[in-house]
Design an enzyme around this catalytic site. Sequence first.
Site, PDB file in Angstrom:
ATOM      1  N   ARG A  49      13.642 -53.294 -66.480  1.00  0.00           N
ATOM      2  CA  ARG A  49      13.067 -54.583 -66.897  1.00  0.00           C
ATOM      3  C   ARG A  49      12.732 -55.395 -65.648  1.00  0.00           C
ATOM      4  O   ARG A  49      11.686 -56.035 -65.563  1.00  0.00           O
ATOM      5  CB  ARG A  49      14.030 -55.370 -67.794  1.00  0.00           C
ATOM      6  CG  ARG A  49      13.581 -56.824 -67.971  1.00  0.00           C
ATOM      7  CD  ARG A  49      14.187 -57.564 -69.148  1.00  0.00           C
ATOM      8  NE  ARG A  49      15.574 -57.283 -69.396  1.00  0.00           N
ATOM      9  CZ  ARG A  49      16.614 -57.757 -68.701  1.00  0.00           C
ATOM     10  NH1 ARG A  49      16.411 -58.579 -67.685  1.00  0.00           N
ATOM     11  NH2 ARG A  49      17.843 -57.436 -69.026  1.00  0.00           N
ATOM     12  N   TYR A 101      -9.796 -68.239 -75.481  1.00  0.00           N
ATOM     13  CA  TYR A 101      -9.395 -67.132 -76.345  1.00  0.00           C
ATOM     14  C   TYR A 101      -8.513 -67.657 -77.489  1.00  0.00           C
ATOM     15  O   TYR A 101      -7.606 -68.467 -77.252  1.00  0.00           O
ATOM     16  CB  TYR A 101      -8.634 -66.095 -75.505  1.00  0.00           C
ATOM     17  CG  TYR A 101      -8.061 -64.969 -76.300  1.00  0.00           C
ATOM     18  CD1 TYR A 101      -8.889 -64.014 -76.891  1.00  0.00           C
ATOM     19  CD2 TYR A 101      -6.684 -64.841 -76.487  1.00  0.00           C
ATOM     20  CE1 TYR A 101      -8.357 -62.972 -77.637  1.00  0.00           C
ATOM     21  CE2 TYR A 101      -6.152 -63.797 -77.230  1.00  0.00           C
ATOM     22  CZ  TYR A 101      -6.993 -62.872 -77.803  1.00  0.00           C
ATOM     23  OH  TYR A 101      -6.467 -61.844 -78.544  1.00  0.00           O
ATOM     24  N   ASP A 173      -8.218 -67.096 -66.654  1.00  0.00           N
ATOM     25  CA  ASP A 173      -8.246 -65.876 -67.464  1.00  0.00           C
ATOM     26  C   ASP A 173      -9.494 -65.087 -67.046  1.00  0.00           C
ATOM     27  O   ASP A 173     -10.616 -65.500 -67.318  1.00  0.00           O
ATOM     28  CB  ASP A 173      -8.304 -66.253 -68.944  1.00  0.00           C
ATOM     29  CG  ASP A 173      -8.170 -65.038 -69.869  1.00  0.00           C
ATOM     30  OD1 ASP A 173      -8.498 -63.915 -69.419  1.00  0.00           O
ATOM     31  OD2 ASP A 173      -7.757 -65.219 -71.022  1.00  0.00           O
ATOM     32  N   LYS A 198      -8.106 -54.757 -72.101  1.00  0.00           N
ATOM     33  CA  LYS A 198      -9.559 -54.762 -72.141  1.00  0.00           C
ATOM     34  C   LYS A 198     -10.129 -53.898 -71.012  1.00  0.00           C
ATOM     35  O   LYS A 198      -9.832 -52.725 -70.960  1.00  0.00           O
ATOM     36  CB  LYS A 198     -10.055 -56.220 -72.086  1.00  0.00           C
ATOM     37  CG  LYS A 198      -9.256 -57.169 -72.999  1.00  0.00           C
ATOM     38  CD  LYS A 198      -9.386 -56.879 -74.482  1.00  0.00           C
ATOM     39  CE  LYS A 198      -8.359 -57.599 -75.353  1.00  0.00           C
ATOM     40  NZ  LYS A 198      -8.281 -59.043 -75.200  1.00  0.00           N
TER      41      LYS A 198
HETATM   42  C1  LIG Z   1      -7.360 -60.097 -75.472  1.00  0.00           C
HETATM   43  C2  LIG Z   1      -7.367 -61.323 -74.670  1.00  0.00           C
HETATM   44  C3  LIG Z   1      -6.179 -62.000 -74.378  1.00  0.00           C
HETATM   45  C4  LIG Z   1      -4.839 -61.589 -74.937  1.00  0.00           C
HETATM   46  O1  LIG Z   1      -4.433 -60.322 -74.520  1.00  0.00           O
HETATM   47  P1  LIG Z   1      -3.564 -59.284 -75.397  1.00  0.00           P
HETATM   48  O2  LIG Z   1      -3.478 -58.097 -74.520  1.00  0.00           O
HETATM   49  O3  LIG Z   1      -4.287 -59.046 -76.678  1.00  0.00           O
HETATM   50  O4  LIG Z   1      -2.236 -59.919 -75.645  1.00  0.00           O
HETATM   51  C5  LIG Z   1      -6.275 -63.121 -73.567  1.00  0.00           C
HETATM   52  N1  LIG Z   1      -7.456 -63.561 -73.090  1.00  0.00           N
HETATM   53  C6  LIG Z   1      -8.618 -62.932 -73.373  1.00  0.00           C
HETATM   54  C7  LIG Z   1      -9.909 -63.468 -72.826  1.00  0.00           C
HETATM   55  C8  LIG Z   1      -8.613 -61.792 -74.165  1.00  0.00           C
HETATM   56  O5  LIG Z   1      -9.772 -61.197 -74.455  1.00  0.00           O
END
Ligand SMILES: *Cc1c(COP(=O)(O)O)cnc(C)c1O
Length: 385
Positions: A49, A101, A173, A198
């Site tokens: 962890r 998001y 982000d 992603k």
């Molecule tokens: C998918 C996404 C998130 C969240 O990520 P997860 O892996 O689904 O928890 C945050 N910001 C953006 C822009 C995203 O596309």
Amino acid sequence: MSEKKIATTAVRAGINSDQHHGAVVPALHLSSTYALKGFNDKRQFDYSRTGNPTRATFAQAITDLEQGAVGIVTNTGMSAVHLICQLLDTQDTVVIPHDCYGGSFRLFTHLAKRGQFTLVVVDQNDQQALAQALATKPKLVLVESPSNPLLRLVDIAAITKQAHQVGALVAVDNTFMSPVLQQPLLLGADIVFHSTTKYINGHSDVVGGVLVTKEQALGEKLAWWANCIGITGSAFDSFLALRGLKTLPIRMKQHQINANAVAKFLQQHSAIQQVYFPGLASHPQHELAKKQQYDFGAMMSFELKGGVEAVKILFDKLELFTLAQSLGGVESLICHPSTMTHAGMEIEAQLTAGITQSLVRLSVGIEDIDDILADLSQALDASQA
Ligand SMILES: *Cc1c(COP(=O)(O)O)cnc(C)c1O
């Protein structure tokens, strides 16, 4: 960093690091625990962890790509966002964009409702509203550029400068771009984070996150919290994401070739009201995209003239595009933000953010462009019949 260097960093991450067997590719270390050498004599890792060799290799790779000091791999993108919230005390204020998001919006609004901090939601391109928000002397400003799903940009260098003047930290982000297309730390931001679910992993078989800080001390503080609350990423997910990362630069190239062709095609189609893609000269922030991004990415959205009824026919007729949440995988996906990715937002907040019922979002994959265009063409034609 030049493109060649980014590609080299991505491909070479962890290569030749095995001291024992000379394994070219770094091993997957699944062990949860590590033997001490002797009494009170710890090795680099003691418990997974807290630290794991596979996760550490992946964290270092992203840290190098974002040119930061400390990288932390989390078990989801949302836990990376939540980790940033650990920096906030009850008397602190946070500024978030009105069109971030949906999951981030849900997290911030619900934590604020429970009194964990004060939240200011603002259109960061409305200079007057932004100035008012910054006048509250926030501790943190969250930025998402380009935004999801409308591909609005925020000038990262400019907002960072303004935020720093009032003593706020800036967290960006960077999920839609990946470090191959945008490096927010080099634009002045303090923290950059991704949903590695992603583009970074890129094969739609991992849910994960990563966060990189510009400064060592802030990174160590967040790493302490990540271990404390137990949200570090698994070894296996780190192994897969590192594997995906190696082809990120070349995947992005093909994603963008396809996306540019799709955007041009959509723009001239009679079923379409409007296309949102920063790569089009008609996008209101096309020049800003050229300035702060290295390219335009492969996410886009569009509105259908025929409203939600046309959306239903489009989804029904598409054969190659998969109707699914998520984005950034090699396969082309389509989604309806209002009822899918942004369903966690009240309808009123959706409309404020510009998310209508006729809005559709595309994640353009790397299939052959002829097949992608043929599929969109037949389904769009059917949607206006
Ligand atoms: C998918 C996404 C998130 C969240 O990520 P997860 O892996 O689904 O928890 C945050 N910001 C953006 C822009 C995203 O596309």
